[in-house]
Scaffold this motif. Structure first.
Motif, PDB file in Angstrom:
ATOM      1  N   LYS A 148      40.357  40.280 -26.616  1.00 18.15           N
ATOM      2  CA  LYS A 148      40.503  40.505 -25.134  1.00 18.15           C
ATOM      3  C   LYS A 148      40.210  41.848 -24.942  1.00 18.15           C
ATOM      4  CE  LYS A 148      45.990  40.891 -25.872  1.00 18.15           C
ATOM      5  NZ  LYS A 148      47.332  40.315 -25.789  1.00 18.15           N
ATOM      6  N   TYR A 149      40.414  42.291 -25.789  1.00 18.96           N
ATOM      7  CA  TYR A 149      40.710  43.969 -25.789  1.00 18.96           C
ATOM      8  C   TYR A 149      38.833  44.501 -25.222  1.00 18.96           C
ATOM      9  CZ  TYR A 149      44.889  43.836 -27.248  1.00 18.96           C
ATOM     10  OH  TYR A 149      46.371  44.120 -27.646  1.00 18.96           O
ATOM     11  N   ILE A 150      37.818  43.210 -25.913  1.00 17.86           N
ATOM     12  CA  ILE A 150      36.586  43.724 -26.161  1.00 17.86           C
ATOM     13  C   ILE A 150      35.616  42.188 -25.008  1.00 17.86           C
ATOM     14  CG2 ILE A 150      36.463  45.137 -27.593  1.00 17.86           C
ATOM     15  CD1 ILE A 150      35.866  43.232 -29.953  1.00 17.86           C
ATOM     16  N   GLU A 151      36.164  42.134 -24.474  1.00 18.28           N
ATOM     17  CA  GLU A 151      35.549  40.627 -23.636  1.00 18.28           C
ATOM     18  C   GLU A 151      35.113  40.925 -23.372  1.00 18.28           C
ATOM     19  OE1 GLU A 151      38.889  40.454 -19.957  1.00 18.28           O
ATOM     20  OE2 GLU A 151      39.225  39.154 -21.788  1.00 18.28           O
ATOM     21  N   SER A 152      34.312  41.964 -22.262  1.00 16.17           N
ATOM     22  CA  SER A 152      33.232  43.120 -21.667  1.00 16.17           C
ATOM     23  C   SER A 152      33.137  44.015 -21.915  1.00 16.17           C
ATOM     24  CB  SER A 152      33.384  42.370 -20.453  1.00 16.17           C
ATOM     25  OG  SER A 152      34.775  43.082 -19.369  1.00 16.17           O
ATOM     26  N   GLU A 153      32.212  44.232 -21.421  1.00 16.07           N
ATOM     27  CA  GLU A 153      31.849  46.101 -20.859  1.00 16.07           C
ATOM     28  C   GLU A 153      33.295  46.250 -20.537  1.00 16.07           C
ATOM     29  OE1 GLU A 153      28.707  49.574 -20.299  1.00 16.07           O
ATOM     30  OE2 GLU A 153      27.987  47.194 -20.559  1.00 16.07           O
ATOM     31  N   ALA A 154      33.443  46.372 -19.494  1.00  9.94           N
ATOM     32  CA  ALA A 154      34.079  46.457 -18.600  1.00  9.94           C
ATOM     33  C   ALA A 154      35.800  46.785 -18.542  1.00  9.94           C
ATOM     34  CB  ALA A 154      33.982  46.154 -16.586  1.00  9.94           C
ATOM     35  N   VAL A 155      36.092  45.705 -19.494  1.00 12.73           N
ATOM     36  CA  VAL A 155      37.602  45.602 -20.101  1.00 12.73           C
ATOM     37  C   VAL A 155      37.249  46.950 -21.540  1.00 12.73           C
ATOM     38  CG1 VAL A 155      38.773  44.838 -21.334  1.00 12.73           C
ATOM     39  CG2 VAL A 155      37.834  43.793 -19.839  1.00 12.73           C
ATOM     40  N   ALA A 156      36.444  46.739 -22.085  1.00 11.85           N
ATOM     41  CA  ALA A 156      36.542  47.451 -23.475  1.00 11.85           C
ATOM     42  C   ALA A 156      36.798  49.062 -22.671  1.00 11.85           C
ATOM     43  CB  ALA A 156      34.858  47.554 -24.672  1.00 11.85           C
ATOM     44  N   ARG A 157      35.896  48.923 -21.956  1.00  6.72           N
ATOM     45  CA  ARG A 157      35.598  50.689 -21.791  1.00  6.72           C
ATOM     46  C   ARG A 157      37.050  51.355 -21.890  1.00  6.72           C
ATOM     47  NH1 ARG A 157      32.141  51.921 -16.589  1.00  6.72           N
ATOM     48  NH2 ARG A 157      32.569  54.423 -17.157  1.00  6.72           N
ATOM     49  N   PHE A 158      38.215  50.801 -21.417  1.00  2.62           N
ATOM     50  CA  PHE A 158      39.463  51.342 -21.405  1.00  2.62           C
ATOM     51  C   PHE A 158      40.102  51.340 -22.969  1.00  2.62           C
ATOM     52  CE2 PHE A 158      38.911  49.951 -17.275  1.00  2.62           C
ATOM     53  CZ  PHE A 158      39.617  51.051 -15.706  1.00  2.62           C
ATOM     54  N   HIS A 159      39.446  50.959 -24.243  1.00  2.00           N
ATOM     55  CA  HIS A 159      40.508  50.322 -25.069  1.00  2.00           C
ATOM     56  C   HIS A 159      39.597  51.343 -26.098  1.00  2.00           C
ATOM     57  CE1 HIS A 159      42.033  47.212 -22.898  1.00  2.00           C
ATOM     58  NE2 HIS A 159      43.238  47.821 -23.717  1.00  2.00           N
ATOM     59  N   LYS A 160      40.350  52.354 -27.187  1.00  2.00           N
ATOM     60  CA  LYS A 160      39.582  52.804 -28.119  1.00  2.00           C
ATOM     61  C   LYS A 160      40.731  53.173 -29.582  1.00  2.00           C
ATOM     62  CE  LYS A 160      36.190  55.468 -29.855  1.00  2.00           C
ATOM     63  NZ  LYS A 160      34.992  54.836 -30.581  1.00  2.00           N
ATOM     64  N   ALA A 161      40.298  52.687 -30.421  1.00  2.00           N
ATOM     65  CA  ALA A 161      41.491  52.509 -31.834  1.00  2.00           C
ATOM     66  C   ALA A 161      41.254  54.006 -32.288  1.00  2.00           C
ATOM     67  CB  ALA A 161      40.709  51.662 -33.013  1.00  2.00           C
ATOM     68  N   PHE A 162      41.943  54.358 -33.155  1.00  2.00           N
ATOM     69  CA  PHE A 162      42.453  55.908 -33.533  1.00  2.00           C
ATOM     70  C   PHE A 162      43.076  55.090 -34.799  1.00  2.00           C
ATOM     71  CE2 PHE A 162      42.078  56.570 -29.176  1.00  2.00           C
ATOM     72  CZ  PHE A 162      41.721  58.058 -29.493  1.00  2.00           C
ATOM     73  N   LEU A 163      43.000  56.219 -35.746  1.00  2.00           N
ATOM     74  CA  LEU A 163      43.874  55.890 -37.547  1.00  2.00           C
ATOM     75  C   LEU A 163      44.807  57.130 -37.246  1.00  2.00           C
ATOM     76  CD1 LEU A 163      44.567  54.016 -39.018  1.00  2.00           C
ATOM     77  CD2 LEU A 163      43.100  55.169 -41.335  1.00  2.00           C
ATOM     78  N   ILE A 164      46.303  57.673 -37.363  1.00  2.00           N
ATOM     79  CA  ILE A 164      46.517  58.820 -37.118  1.00  2.00           C
ATOM     80  C   ILE A 164      47.138  58.669 -38.412  1.00  2.00           C
ATOM     81  CG2 ILE A 164      48.274  59.536 -35.497  1.00  2.00           C
ATOM     82  CD1 ILE A 164      45.558  59.311 -34.138  1.00  2.00           C
ATOM     83  N   GLY A 165      47.585  60.189 -38.880  1.00  2.00           N
ATOM     84  CA  GLY A 165      48.506  60.869 -40.002  1.00  2.00           C
ATOM     85  C   GLY A 165      47.940  60.838 -40.832  1.00  2.00           C
ATOM     86  N   GLY A 166      48.420  61.110 -42.359  1.00  2.00           N
ATOM     87  CA  GLY A 166      47.600  61.326 -43.858  1.00  2.00           C
ATOM     88  C   GLY A 166      46.332  62.628 -43.882  1.00  2.00           C
ATOM     89  N   GLU A 167      46.728  63.210 -42.449  1.00  2.00           N
ATOM     90  CA  GLU A 167      45.979  64.987 -42.514  1.00  2.00           C
ATOM     91  C   GLU A 167      44.675  64.417 -43.493  1.00  2.00           C
ATOM     92  OE1 GLU A 167      49.275  67.176 -44.802  1.00  2.00           O
ATOM     93  OE2 GLU A 167      50.110  67.648 -42.598  1.00  2.00           O
ATOM     94  N   PHE A 168      43.370  63.853 -43.989  1.00  2.25           N
ATOM     95  CA  PHE A 168      43.270  63.742 -43.688  1.00  2.25           C
ATOM     96  C   PHE A 168      41.532  64.429 -43.796  1.00  2.25           C
ATOM     97  CE2 PHE A 168      43.807  59.198 -43.021  1.00  2.25           C
ATOM     98  CZ  PHE A 168      43.757  58.369 -44.532  1.00  2.25           C
ATOM     99  N   ILE A 169      41.070  65.068 -44.412  1.00  2.00           N
ATOM    100  CA  ILE A 169      40.135  66.057 -44.770  1.00  2.00           C
ATOM    101  C   ILE A 169      38.844  65.134 -44.413  1.00  2.00           C
ATOM    102  CG2 ILE A 169      37.978  66.932 -45.918  1.00  2.00           C
ATOM    103  CD1 ILE A 169      41.062  67.406 -48.358  1.00  2.00           C
ATOM    104  N   LEU A 170      38.054  65.200 -42.988  1.00  2.00           N
ATOM    105  CA  LEU A 170      36.612  64.223 -43.066  1.00  2.00           C
ATOM    106  C   LEU A 170      35.914  64.501 -43.487  1.00  2.00           C
ATOM    107  CD1 LEU A 170      37.024  65.330 -38.740  1.00  2.00           C
ATOM    108  CD2 LEU A 170      39.182  63.862 -40.180  1.00  2.00           C
ATOM    109  N   ASN A 171      34.706  63.360 -43.470  1.00  2.00           N
ATOM    110  CA  ASN A 171      33.619  63.452 -44.540  1.00  2.00           C
ATOM    111  C   ASN A 171      32.696  64.915 -44.166  1.00  2.00           C
ATOM    112  OD1 ASN A 171      32.350  62.407 -46.105  1.00  2.00           O
ATOM    113  ND2 ASN A 171      31.199  62.287 -45.278  1.00  2.00           N
ATOM    114  N   SER A 172      32.762  65.007 -42.431  1.00  3.33           N
ATOM    115  CA  SER A 172      31.307  66.156 -42.271  1.00  3.33           C
ATOM    116  C   SER A 172      32.025  67.176 -42.603  1.00  3.33           C
ATOM    117  CB  SER A 172      31.692  65.517 -40.792  1.00  3.33           C
ATOM    118  OG  SER A 172      32.630  65.811 -40.139  1.00  3.33           O
TER     119      SER A 172
END
Length: 341
Positions: A217-241
């Protein structure tokens, strides 16, 4: 002659007293006493809960001036129950040292009755001195309804900057599942072992009361998906970049189709959501990480296009990107050579 003997006697007495005083002072400087235990976590994020058939996260700092000889854990039912779980360490990294951090994941048998328990952590030093730390513990039934899952499957490919290249399924790869209740707490598999060098395809599943998958339901269409985004929070990761040897973490949402069959678009992956994503810890981040997968619904459909691949781990994501978290799933990642699940 008598005076001489008296003087010699007094000198002997004073010398003896001085020796005793010196010994007494030395005794005060000799380490001793019972071990000291700081029991920091019982259960994930110190929840003081565990699930039958899973494991119990246990962590605490121990100091024993006379060196640790034995560490014992006993978990017993409260009330009239007789069920008991016991574990002891008499050799290995915790033994023969003055101070250590106990970090273990104790198996809770699948047949452990649900209910209230009491945990005792006892440390014995090499002189026989002991200390015990205690905690309440609730063991929950493995039959708790599963509301969400994250499925981790190792994949082929390689890391480059903030994304991956040549991603593909890996023959014979095992899928490891972390299951969560409706509140987003891990009830099975919540302490996840990953190879820090591994690239994992991760799929979100959301289950309704009948066990049907509804995450689409979160990606049923582009119009719906434009409102949703995932994150992975915590861990104090060193980013690859930010590394020079491609040793950091990457989190890359990677859906290719919306639910209506149209292709996912968007420069640099801004059109993707993260119900499917690829993830690597990177050896720069080896160790334990407390993390939360977040699926956020933005207040504006214009926001998603401004979220870059570098911003998946922002501690202040909620203030930067107005909206609400519709899913929050908390678990642990333990990244260590030789572990892949």
């Amino acid at each position: 002659m008598k005076k001489t003997n008296i003087y010699l006697f007094l000198l002997l007495v004073l010398g003896t007293l001085g020796t005793l005083s010196s010994c007494s002072k030395d005794d005060e400087e000799i380490p001793g006493g019972n071990p000291v235990i700081n029991l920091a976590e019982v259960g994930l994020e110190n929840s003081k809960t565990a699930v039958a058939g899973s494991d119990l996260h246990l962590e605490g700092d121990i100091v024993a001036e006379s060196l640790i000889a034995k560490i014992e854990v006993e978990i017993h039912q409260e009330g009239d129950g007789e069920y008991k779980i016991e574990k002891a360490w008499t050799e290995g990294k915790y033994i023969g040292v003055r101070n250590t951090t106990l970090h273990e994941h104790l198996d809770i048998p699948a047949d452990a009755p649900a209910g209230e328990y009491h945990l005792h952590l006892t440390v014995t030093d090499q002189l026989g001195n002991t200390a015990t730390a205690e905690s309440a513990l609730t063991i929950e039934s493995a039959d708790l309804p599963v509301a969400y899952q994250l499925l981790f499957t190792e994949s082929a490919g390689y890391a480059h900057g903030n994304h991956f290249h040549d991603l593909a399924d890996k023959d014979g790869a095992e899928t490891v599942t972390v299951s969560f209740d409706a509140q987003g707490s891990a009830i099975l598999g919540g302490h996840l072992h990953l190879d820090p060098h591994g690239i994992y395809k991760v799929e979100l599943k959301q289950l309704d009361d009948a066990g049907n998958e509804v995450q689409g339901k979160y990606i049923e269409s582009e119009a719906v998906a434009r409102f949703h985004k995932a994150f992975l929070i915590g861990g104090e990761f060193i980013l690859n970049s930010t590394t020079e040897d491609e040793s950091g973490a990457i989190f890359q949402p990677r859906e290719t189709k919306y639910g209506d069959g149209t292709d996912v678009t968007g420069a640099s992956g801004t059109g993707t959501t993260g119900t499917i994503f690829y993830f690597t810890v990177g050896h720069a981040n080896e160790g334990e990480k407390d993390v939360t997968y977040v699926l956020r619904k933005f207040a504006s459909a214009e926001t998603k296009a401004t979220v870059t691949r570098e911003q998946w781990n922002l501690a202040d994501y909620a203030t930067r990107f107005a909206g609400e978290d519709v899913i929050k799933l908390s678990f642990e990642i333990h990244a260590e050579e030789g572990h892949d699940h």
